[in-house]
Design a protein around this motif. Sequence first.
Motif, PDB file in Angstrom:
ATOM      1  N   MET A   1      35.868  18.977  32.920  1.00  0.00           N
ATOM      2  CA  MET A   1      36.521  19.685  34.004  1.00  0.00           C
ATOM      3  C   MET A   1      35.436  20.240  34.928  1.00  0.00           C
ATOM      4  SD  MET A   1      39.148  22.899  33.811  1.00  0.00           S
ATOM      5  CE  MET A   1      40.487  21.861  33.296  1.00  0.00           C
ATOM      6  N   PRO A   2      35.562  20.015  36.221  1.00  0.00           N
ATOM      7  CA  PRO A   2      34.544  20.517  37.152  1.00  0.00           C
ATOM      8  C   PRO A   2      34.624  22.035  37.290  1.00  0.00           C
ATOM      9  CG  PRO A   2      36.325  19.457  38.347  1.00  0.00           C
ATOM     10  CD  PRO A   2      36.589  19.233  36.881  1.00  0.00           C
ATOM     11  N   ASP A   3      33.471  22.629  37.572  1.00  0.00           N
ATOM     12  CA  ASP A   3      33.420  24.071  37.806  1.00  0.00           C
ATOM     13  C   ASP A   3      33.966  24.388  39.185  1.00  0.00           C
ATOM     14  OD1 ASP A   3      32.266  24.576  35.367  1.00  0.00           O
ATOM     15  OD2 ASP A   3      30.225  24.683  36.128  1.00  0.00           O
ATOM     16  N   ALA A   4      34.353  25.635  39.382  1.00  0.00           N
ATOM     17  CA  ALA A   4      34.849  26.101  40.674  1.00  0.00           C
ATOM     18  C   ALA A   4      34.140  27.400  41.025  1.00  0.00           C
ATOM     19  CB  ALA A   4      36.353  26.340  40.610  1.00  0.00           C
ATOM     20  N   ASN A   5      33.966  27.624  42.289  1.00  0.00           N
ATOM     21  CA  ASN A   5      33.398  28.885  42.763  1.00  0.00           C
ATOM     22  C   ASN A   5      34.540  29.824  43.112  1.00  0.00           C
ATOM     23  OD1 ASN A   5      30.674  28.149  42.611  1.00  0.00           O
ATOM     24  ND2 ASN A   5      30.834  27.036  44.545  1.00  0.00           N
ATOM     25  N   VAL A   6      34.411  31.066  42.675  1.00  0.00           N
ATOM     26  CA  VAL A   6      35.415  32.079  42.943  1.00  0.00           C
ATOM     27  C   VAL A   6      34.698  33.268  43.560  1.00  0.00           C
ATOM     28  CG1 VAL A   6      37.135  33.608  41.918  1.00  0.00           C
ATOM     29  CG2 VAL A   6      36.786  31.316  40.969  1.00  0.00           C
ATOM     30  N   ARG A   7      35.210  33.725  44.690  1.00  0.00           N
ATOM     31  CA  ARG A   7      34.596  34.863  45.357  1.00  0.00           C
ATOM     32  C   ARG A   7      35.266  36.154  44.885  1.00  0.00           C
ATOM     33  NH1 ARG A   7      31.723  33.867  50.226  1.00  0.00           N
ATOM     34  NH2 ARG A   7      32.431  35.927  50.895  1.00  0.00           N
ATOM     35  N   ILE A   8      34.447  37.037  44.306  1.00  0.00           N
ATOM     36  CA  ILE A   8      34.928  38.349  43.881  1.00  0.00           C
ATOM     37  C   ILE A   8      33.876  39.373  44.284  1.00  0.00           C
ATOM     38  CG2 ILE A   8      36.275  37.445  41.946  1.00  0.00           C
ATOM     39  CD1 ILE A   8      34.062  38.456  40.072  1.00  0.00           C
ATOM     40  N   PRO A   9      34.258  40.636  44.339  1.00  0.00           N
ATOM     41  CA  PRO A   9      33.257  41.659  44.663  1.00  0.00           C
ATOM     42  C   PRO A   9      32.113  41.641  43.643  1.00  0.00           C
ATOM     43  CG  PRO A   9      35.466  42.581  44.791  1.00  0.00           C
ATOM     44  CD  PRO A   9      35.594  41.206  44.196  1.00  0.00           C
ATOM     45  N   GLU A  10      30.927  41.920  44.117  1.00  0.00           N
ATOM     46  CA  GLU A  10      29.737  41.913  43.271  1.00  0.00           C
ATOM     47  C   GLU A  10      29.892  42.858  42.077  1.00  0.00           C
ATOM     48  OE1 GLU A  10      25.245  43.016  44.295  1.00  0.00           O
ATOM     49  OE2 GLU A  10      26.113  41.564  45.693  1.00  0.00           O
ATOM     50  N   GLU A  11      30.498  44.012  42.316  1.00  0.00           N
ATOM     51  CA  GLU A  11      30.671  44.980  41.237  1.00  0.00           C
ATOM     52  C   GLU A  11      31.554  44.416  40.120  1.00  0.00           C
ATOM     53  OE1 GLU A  11      31.523  45.701  44.487  1.00  0.00           O
ATOM     54  OE2 GLU A  11      29.651  46.744  45.002  1.00  0.00           O
ATOM     55  N   ALA A  12      32.596  43.693  40.511  1.00  0.00           N
ATOM     56  CA  ALA A  12      33.484  43.089  39.515  1.00  0.00           C
ATOM     57  C   ALA A  12      32.737  42.013  38.736  1.00  0.00           C
ATOM     58  CB  ALA A  12      34.721  42.502  40.196  1.00  0.00           C
ATOM     59  N   ARG A  13      31.969  41.199  39.432  1.00  0.00           N
ATOM     60  CA  ARG A  13      31.183  40.153  38.758  1.00  0.00           C
ATOM     61  C   ARG A  13      30.213  40.770  37.768  1.00  0.00           C
ATOM     62  NH1 ARG A  13      26.684  38.142  42.085  1.00  0.00           N
ATOM     63  NH2 ARG A  13      25.903  40.100  41.257  1.00  0.00           N
ATOM     64  N   ASP A  14      29.504  41.821  38.193  1.00  0.00           N
ATOM     65  CA  ASP A  14      28.529  42.459  37.318  1.00  0.00           C
ATOM     66  C   ASP A  14      29.198  43.076  36.090  1.00  0.00           C
ATOM     67  OD1 ASP A  14      26.618  41.675  39.138  1.00  0.00           O
ATOM     68  OD2 ASP A  14      26.372  43.680  40.015  1.00  0.00           O
ATOM     69  N   ARG A  15      30.353  43.690  36.305  1.00  0.00           N
ATOM     70  CA  ARG A  15      31.079  44.290  35.177  1.00  0.00           C
ATOM     71  C   ARG A  15      31.532  43.217  34.192  1.00  0.00           C
ATOM     72  NH1 ARG A  15      33.695  48.671  33.264  1.00  0.00           N
ATOM     73  NH2 ARG A  15      35.769  48.380  32.407  1.00  0.00           N
ATOM     74  N   LEU A  16      32.097  42.139  34.712  1.00  0.00           N
ATOM     75  CA  LEU A  16      32.530  41.049  33.833  1.00  0.00           C
ATOM     76  C   LEU A  16      31.347  40.417  33.104  1.00  0.00           C
ATOM     77  CD1 LEU A  16      35.230  39.386  36.098  1.00  0.00           C
ATOM     78  CD2 LEU A  16      35.628  40.592  33.935  1.00  0.00           C
ATOM     79  N   ALA A  17      30.233  40.267  33.786  1.00  0.00           N
ATOM     80  CA  ALA A  17      29.038  39.703  33.154  1.00  0.00           C
ATOM     81  C   ALA A  17      28.543  40.615  32.031  1.00  0.00           C
ATOM     82  CB  ALA A  17      27.947  39.484  34.192  1.00  0.00           C
ATOM     83  N   ALA A  18      28.580  41.924  32.236  1.00  0.00           N
ATOM     84  CA  ALA A  18      28.153  42.869  31.197  1.00  0.00           C
ATOM     85  C   ALA A  18      29.087  42.804  29.990  1.00  0.00           C
ATOM     86  CB  ALA A  18      28.098  44.284  31.764  1.00  0.00           C
ATOM     87  N   ILE A  19      30.387  42.712  30.250  1.00  0.00           N
ATOM     88  CA  ILE A  19      31.361  42.601  29.164  1.00  0.00           C
ATOM     89  C   ILE A  19      31.119  41.307  28.384  1.00  0.00           C
ATOM     90  CG2 ILE A  19      33.815  42.302  28.626  1.00  0.00           C
ATOM     91  CD1 ILE A  19      34.369  44.126  31.123  1.00  0.00           C
TER      92      ILE A  19
END
Length: 85
Positions: A1-19
């Motif tokens: 399955m190909p990857d997709a780019n999703v635009r989200i606020p940087e803060e949300a990305r950082d929080r999800l990455a930390a989790i």
Amino acid sequence: MPDANVRIPEEARDRLAAIAAAEGMSLRAYLARLADTLLTPDERAARAKQARAALKEWNGYAPTRAEEQDLDSELDRRLAQAAAR
């Protein structure tokens, strides 16, 4: 399955990455797992329909729409009461 780019606020990305990191996962793997564990509205409706049918078959439980609304209201009231504590 190909990857997709999703635009989200940087803060949300950082929080999800930390989790994800705290669980030993990449953000990509974490989001894929999250998507596999959540239900779409249609899937939730189908499961609810199956549950109602199983309850009716098992013990005859078949509330009317008005009874369901009364039960939902009571649940909302109890949740609000518990949250206020």
